[in-house]
Design a protein around this motif. Structure first.
Motif, short mmCIF file in Angstrom:
data_model
loop_
_atom_site.label_atom_id
_atom_site.label_comp_id
_atom_site.label_asym_id
_atom_site.label_seq_id
_atom_site.Cartn_x
_atom_site.Cartn_y
_atom_site.Cartn_z
N GLY A 1 0.78 -1.27 0.17
CA GLY A 1 -0.10 -0.11 0.17
C GLY A 1 0.92 1.27 0.06
O GLY A 1 2.04 1.30 -0.08
N ALA A 2 0.00 2.26 0.26
CA ALA A 2 0.86 3.65 0.17
C ALA A 2 0.12 4.70 1.08
O ALA A 2 -1.37 4.51 1.29
CB ALA A 2 1.04 4.13 -1.31
N PHE A 3 0.53 5.90 1.55
CA PHE A 3 -0.16 6.65 2.18
C PHE A 3 -0.61 7.71 0.88
O PHE A 3 0.35 8.26 0.34
CB PHE A 3 0.76 7.48 3.03
CG PHE A 3 0.98 6.78 4.43
CD1 PHE A 3 -0.14 6.79 5.41
CD2 PHE A 3 1.89 6.07 4.75
CE1 PHE A 3 0.11 6.16 6.59
CE2 PHE A 3 2.28 5.22 5.94
CZ PHE A 3 1.13 5.49 6.88
N HIS A 4 -1.81 7.99 0.86
CA HIS A 4 -2.22 8.79 -0.29
C HIS A 4 -3.26 9.46 0.26
O HIS A 4 -4.59 8.94 0.12
CB HIS A 4 -2.53 8.02 -1.55
CG HIS A 4 -2.78 9.01 -2.80
ND1 HIS A 4 -1.87 9.88 -3.27
CD2 HIS A 4 -3.82 9.04 -3.64
CE1 HIS A 4 -2.29 10.30 -4.33
NE2 HIS A 4 -3.61 10.02 -4.56
N GLN A 5 -3.40 10.90 0.62
CA GLN A 5 -4.48 11.44 1.25
C GLN A 5 -5.47 11.93 0.41
O GLN A 5 -5.16 12.09 -0.81
CB GLN A 5 -4.12 12.81 1.86
CG GLN A 5 -3.20 12.48 3.01
CD GLN A 5 -3.65 11.91 4.16
OE1 GLN A 5 -4.81 11.90 4.35
NE2 GLN A 5 -3.01 11.28 5.28
#
Length: 359
Positions: free
Chosen positions: A156-160
């Protein structure tokens, strides 16, 4: 449209609103303002689409609009389904100013958000959560991911997002079991950070189960306020944000070991929180009376508080060692010292963890 509550996730130039109220899916102007480019892809599932997809499509009239309707369930949050979203964006001809819109629960939000993070190295993303659990937890904070057979949310990833629109009218059609599962995440905020809110939940448990609109709106707003504050202070989970995983290391292990075909996420978290509280009490970190209060409230909300039969302690412990909070193979757990006081615990003896799992 009823009174709308609005909060802000303060992340500097990337700050975004969380709007909470009935009828927000019909706020075409508000939604369209968060889709600045020509292309929009709505990702949803077969349970949600018949109720709400047409309304979102109407709100986005004039956009180059695509839609991807997936089968429901955590078992669909896979790299293969991620590939389906990528293919849908390619078929749409989505450019770098495209927006991916997640219309559904946490599975849809996690999957669509991960796709938005990866398409052309990152495009816009809007969350339209339709479950209580997604409204109070997964739609806020920018955690996006898919599962592997070995464990949950490992890729996954951090993506606001650029906005979260929590239309509480969607809870009218939410199955009772899904509503109760969402209440587990609501209880978590009281358990880890806010004993006054925990008192309020004890006083309003029946109203929440009865879907009282004011009680639900208050629970969502308080939960989102806690989540927004923590995310603003620790966006990428280097410290304080880890506390939001209270019960989750146990819960994710349960979900994975059951092949995502047993307890729902919120149900597994409810069990996990009780296990974490019991472990804390066993270790002398917290009073048993607070563990009893937590278990009693969860039971009043018709949530499970004990491991399902047939799960192996050895297997669960092996799953827990793949948890993202582990460092160099050593488990880090979120425990507590009592209501409202969660803490990161390192080097917890495996024998004590096994004792809780075997009990």
């Amino acid at each position: 449209m009823s009174t709308v509550r609005e909060l802000q996730v303060e992340l500097g130039a990337r700050a975004y609103p969380i709007r909470i109220g009935r009828g927000l899916l019909d706020d075409g102007a508000g939604l369209a303002a968060r889709v600045p480019g020509r292309h929009a892809l709505v990702v949803t599932d077969r349970n949600v689409a018949p109720h709400y997809l047409a309304r979102v499509e109407a709100a986005l009239a004039g956009k180059s609009f695509g839609k991807l309707v997936l089968p429901p369930g955590e078992q669909e949050k896979t790299l293969a389904r991620f590939g389906d979203v990528m293919a849908a964006l390619a078929a749409l001809g989505a450019s770098r100013d495209a927006t991916v819109i997640a219309l559904g629960g946490g599975v849809v939000g996690d999957l669509a958000g991960f796709a938005a993070a990866c398409w052309m190295r990152g495009v816009g993303f809007v969350q339209l959560p339709t479950t209580l659990l997604a409204m109070v937890d997964s739609s806020v904070g920018g955690k996006t991911a898919v599962d592997l057979p070995q464990g949950k949310n490992l890729v996954g990833a951090f993506h606001q997002p650029s906005a979260v629109f929590a239309d509480t009218a969607t809870l009218d059609t939410l199955p009772g079991r899904e509503l109760r599962a969402g209440l587990a995440e609501v209880v978590k905020y009281g358990a880890i950070a806010d004993p006054v809110f925990f008192d309020w939940l004890e006083a309003n448990a029946e109203a929440l189960l009865a879907r009282d609109p004011e009680a639900l709106a208050e629970a969502i707003a308080v939960s989102c306020a806690h989540k927004a504050g923590i995310v603003a202070r620790d966006e990428t989970e280097q410290g304080e944000r880890m506390l939001l995983n209270f019960g989750h290391t146990f819960g994710h292990a349960i979900e994975t070991e059951q092949g995502y075909g047993g307890l729902l996420h919120g149900e597994a978290v409810a069990v996990g929180m009780v296990l974490a509280a019991r472990l804390s009490a066993d270790l002398g970190r917290a009073p048993w009376s607070d563990t009893a209060r937590l278990a009693t409230l969860l039971e009043r909300l018709e949530l499970p508080v004990a491991l399902p039969p047939g799960l192996s302690g050895d297997a669960l412990l092996a799953r827990m060692k793949l948890d993202k909070k582990a460092v160099s193979g050593a488990l880090r757990l979120i425990l507590w010292s009592g209501l409202g006081r969660a803490e990161v615990a390192s080097a917890v003896p495996e024998a004590d963890i096994r004792a809780v799992l075997d009990a």
